[in-house]
Write an enzyme that holds these catalytic residues in place. Structure first.
Site, PDB file in Angstrom:
ATOM      1  N   GLU A   1      -2.931   0.279  13.313  1.00 44.66           N
ATOM      2  CA  GLU A   1      -4.114   0.547  12.325  1.00 44.66           C
ATOM      3  C   GLU A   1      -5.314   0.360  13.075  1.00 44.66           C
ATOM      4  OE1 GLU A   1      -4.212  -1.556   8.737  1.00 44.66           O
ATOM      5  OE2 GLU A   1      -5.302  -0.409   7.853  1.00 44.66           O
TER       6      GLU A   1
ATOM      7  N   GLU B   1       0.795  -1.264   0.272  1.00 46.90           N
ATOM      8  CA  GLU B   1      -0.131   0.024  -0.082  1.00 46.90           C
ATOM      9  C   GLU B   1       0.865   1.222  -0.113  1.00 46.90           C
ATOM     10  OE1 GLU B   1      -3.549  -0.730   2.282  1.00 46.90           O
ATOM     11  OE2 GLU B   1      -4.443   0.979   1.167  1.00 46.90           O
TER      12      GLU B   1
HETATM   13  C1  BGC Z   1      -5.564   2.503   4.172  1.00 50.78           C
HETATM   14  C2  BGC Z   1      -5.969   3.521   4.928  1.00 50.78           C
HETATM   15  C3  BGC Z   1      -7.100   4.384   4.407  1.00 50.78           C
HETATM   16  C4  BGC Z   1      -8.341   3.252   4.052  1.00 50.78           C
HETATM   17  C5  BGC Z   1      -9.537   3.922   3.421  1.00 50.78           C
HETATM   18  C6  BGC Z   1      -6.823   1.621   3.828  1.00 50.78           C
HETATM   19  O1  BGC Z   1      -6.427   0.252   3.054  1.00 50.78           O
HETATM   20  O2  BGC Z   1      -4.506   1.604   4.761  1.00 50.78           O
HETATM   21  O3  BGC Z   1      -5.327   3.808   6.088  1.00 50.78           O
HETATM   22  O4  BGC Z   1      -7.558   5.470   4.858  1.00 50.78           O
HETATM   23  O5  BGC Z   1      -7.811   1.964   3.323  1.00 50.78           O
HETATM   24  O6  BGC Z   1      -9.764   3.129   2.113  1.00 50.78           O
END
Ligand code: BGC
Length: 732
Positions: A611, A337
């Site tokens: 997260e 990501e």
């Molecule tokens: C990300 C994020 C993001 C979210 C929203 C995730 O895969 O890691 O932090 O804000 O998607 O789509």
């Protein structure tokens, strides 16, 4: 400025993910007085003269919205040149055409990488010689990289050179603007190894801290021909490296010993990790050196206290910023990501602007927003910036993310005292907000709200995507209310009366519609979850009786359920409580040890911010809950680190009363459970320091301020201070 547009070259290598081109050019310096290299790439490059790197930038020229905007660097290379030298340029695919985004796409911005340079040598008599990438003496040479890419890492083998394709002029599209970059990503401190554990045929190194960085290898210390490094954030229960959360990112370095024993440092990747697993060689002292890396920013904020866990949380959010301010505000540094998320970016931005001077970082990102937005069919700001080319809004409108476009310039104005970003971003803010208005049925239309599937208060405990798709309204529309307020105030500030009236009128209507749609007369909300209350109270509902009832209800929910907020509401939770007479509860929540809570993470050994609140569940398992068919659990996402705001603005009590701290307000909230507290913030007006201690209901405070300051003592007394240092004592 050097016209780099005329000199782009590439090769005709059929696209192979992870390929690296290596170009060389002989350079005779003659009687060089001065030599400068101006260079850029669609891809990432490193330039060397006789093996010595020009400058210290990593992943240059940096990540921008390539279809429209590219940056370049100019290095003074006078000291690197000998009579006869060789310029070597390494060109990787990087963000431009390597594998990138959570969809693991390749060739997002173009088919093949390209580079352009001009090396200008000025002799003592003032005459100049130019060497450019289009000169006939530029050759492609066999490179050692069998693979190089952000997610998977590198496979480096000099004994097995890659096939060569000769340089050819690049015929792909070039961005209109190429200009000097505003930021530099570079190596920072080295990270000492805390422990080395042999586990069968592999060795596990623990750096004791999760971070984004690189491992440098000293081949002279290798007792084998090839070694492999795997990176991970945590360990499995049996002590082996856990990598399931990296998803498709291999996060691996495979290095074959070079003949000349030159130290090797990856050029085209970085990793987010605390642990490294070494195989293929035994560990020896000095074999591996870990470097932290991030975009360069001066440090401005400090905090210390005697409560070790509260201190650890402060340090964790700081490491979250170091790990995620890498060219763009990334969501995380480890999995497939590492994208420039606007939502994550803005919730942490205020905290980040205290930790470090982030003006240049945001200046660059706001530019990325403007260029990206130009290719959005609706003028909307995408959830990730630089956008991946032209697009529309999509099924999920991602309200809460693109609103960074209004939130960031306002924050920069308050924190750094310049309204330049509000001015420069004005049309971009307007375009985004006008798009919101269209989706609300037009200016002063019938709906005045944008009701659509959205992620709401992202990652709220127990509220999944399905729930939020139907119940996000009070969160996503609170962002619209805030946008309209910012537009109204900004327009008025710049004398744009017509805009100010337009946005002002819509603001009134949207607020009314918001109350009607989401709030009941008794102060409860139709979508009855904490994030809805926090966002409503912060942005949408005017102060008054109804506000008080809603706040009372939020307080009782918090007393009953503890923290239940997601990415967005968490930023405002403790500030809201402290500002409205509930600072004791704010401290209780800060210190709360059960899940969800910050101390819960600390108790489980977190060294950065997770997260998910329950990234490790109370039963010790990793929460690998899937998101779009793949797991989603990072141990280094800074969003919940927005609690840093509470540290600076409430515990230390430091905030601007006028933009840029030309006048200051100091109002510390004290709590004896923290022990002795001290900290500082180097504002644009000078350093502000506060320190306090509470014992037996007595508070001692020390304040140093560089400008006129309104001080609110913990007992509520108000004092006006002139620049200087002061001691206070009061009962609380
Ligand atoms: C990300 C994020 C993001 C979210 C929203 C995730 O895969 O890691 O932090 O804000 O998607 O789509």
């Amino acid at each position: 400025m050097t016209d780099l547009k005329s000199y782009f070259i590439t090769t005709e290598r059929p696209y192979t993910e992870g390929a690296v081109e290596v170009f060389e050019q002989p350079v005779s310096a003659g009687a060089a007085e001065k030599a400068t290299l101006t260079i850029t790439a669609l891809g990432v490059y490193e330039a060397e003269i006789d093996g010595r790197k020009a400058g210290d930038a990593l992943f240059a020229p940096g990540y921008t919205y390539y279809p429209r905007h590219l940056t370049c660097q100019t290095y003074d290379v006078t000291a690197l040149l000998a009579q006869q030298s060789t310029l070597r340029v390494w060109l990787g695919q990087g963000w431009y055409c390597g594998r990138f985004t959570c969809d693991n796409k390749t060739r997002i911005y173009g088919e093949r990488p390209a580079v352009s340079w001009v090396l200008e040598i000025t002799a003592a008599d003032g005459s100049t010689t130019r060497h450019t990438s289009r000169d006939a003496d530029v050759t492609a040479v066999p490179g050692p990289y069998a693979y190089a890419g952000f997610y998977d890492g590198e496979v480096y083998d000099e004994s097995n050179p890659q096939p060569v394709y000769p340089p050819v002029p690049f015929s792909g599209a070039l961005p209109e603007v190429i200009e000097p970059g505003k930021i530099t990503t570079a190596l920072q401190e080295t990270m000492p190894i805390q422990s080395v554990t042999k586990r069968g045929s592999v060795t596990l190194l623990d750096f004791g801290q999760n971070f984004a960085g690189l491992i440098e290898i000293d081949p002279a210390k290798m007792n084998g021909e090839c070694l492999t490094l795997r990176h991970g954030e945590i360990l499995n229960e049996d002590g082996s490296l856990y990598t399931a959360n990296l998803r498709k990112a291999k996060a691996q370095i495979m290095y074959h010993k070079s003949k000349d024993n030159r130290p090797y440092r990856p050029r085209f990747t970085y990793m987010g990790f605390r642990y490294v697993e070494l195989s293929g060689c035994d560990y020896a002292e000095g074999l591996l050196t870990a470097h932290v890396l991030h975009t360069e920013m001066p440090r401005t904020g400090y905090f210390s206290c005697e409560n070790a866990k509260v201190q650890r949380l402060f340090d964790n959010q700081l490491w979250g910023q170091r790990s995620n301010y890498i060219e763009v505000p990334t969501d995380c540094p480890q999995r497939d990501e590492r994208m420039g998320y606007t939502g994550d970016g803005h919730v942490f931005a205020l905290t980040g602007a205290y930790n470090f001077d982030t003006e240049a970082f945001w200046d660059k990102f706001l530019t990325d927003i403007r260029y990206s937005q130009a290719d959005n069919q609706e003028g909307y700001v995408a959830p990730t910036i630089p956008a991946q080319g032209s697009a529309g809004i999509g099924f999920i409108n991602m309200l809460g993310w693109g609103n960074a476009v209004t939130i960031l310039p306002e924050m920069l104005w308050q924190q750094y005292g310049t309204d330049r970003y509000l001015r420069e971003q004005y049309d971009s803010m307007k375009s985004h907000v006008d798009c919101e208005i269209r989706h609300m049925g037009g200016l002063l239309g019938k709906k005045d709200l944008w009701i659509a599937p959205n992620l709401g208060d992202w990652l709220s405990p127990g509220k999944d995507v399905k729930y939020m798709a139907m119940h996000n309204g009070p969160v996503s529309n609170a962002f619209i209310v805030n946008d309209l307020r910012i537009m109204k105030e900004t327009a008025a500030r710049f004398g744009k009366t017509e805009d100010a009236d337009r946005y002002g009128a819509q603001l009134e209507k949207t607020r009314d519609a918001y109350l009607k749609a989401f709030v009941k007369k008794d102060g409860s909300m139709k979508d009855d979850y904490q994030g809805a209350y926090v966002m409503a109270l912060r942005f949408a509902v005017p102060q008054g009786e109804l506000w008080d009832k809603m706040f009372a209800r939020l307080v009782s929910m918090l007393r009953r359920d503890g923290i239940q907020t997601g990415f967005f509401a968490t930023e405002h939770l403790l500030p809201l409580l402290a500002e409205h007479g509930e600072s004791r509860l704010a401290f209780d929540l800060l210190l709360q040890e059960n899940c969800p809570g910050w101390m819960y993470q600390i108790d489980r050994g977190a060294t950065t911010i997770w997260e998910r609140w329950d990234a490790i569940r109370p039963d010790g398992t990793v929460n690998e809950e899937s998101q779009n068919g793949d797991n989603m659990v990072s141990f280094n996402h800074y969003a919940f680190g927005s609690v840093g705001e509470f540290y600076y603005r409430y515990i230390l009590g430091i905030r601007p009363m006028e933009p840029g701290y030309s006048r200051i307000r100091v109002a510390p909230f004290v709590d004896e459970r923290l022990g002795k507290v001290s900290g500082s913030y180097l504002s644009r007006a000078g350093e502000i320091k506060t320190a306090w201690q509470v014992e037996n209901g007595q508070a001692d405070l020390e304040i140093t301020t560089p400008s006129e300051t309104e001080l609110i003592l913990p007992n509520g007394e108000r004092r006006m201070l002139q620049p200087g240092s002061y001691d206070f004592h009061c009962s609380i």
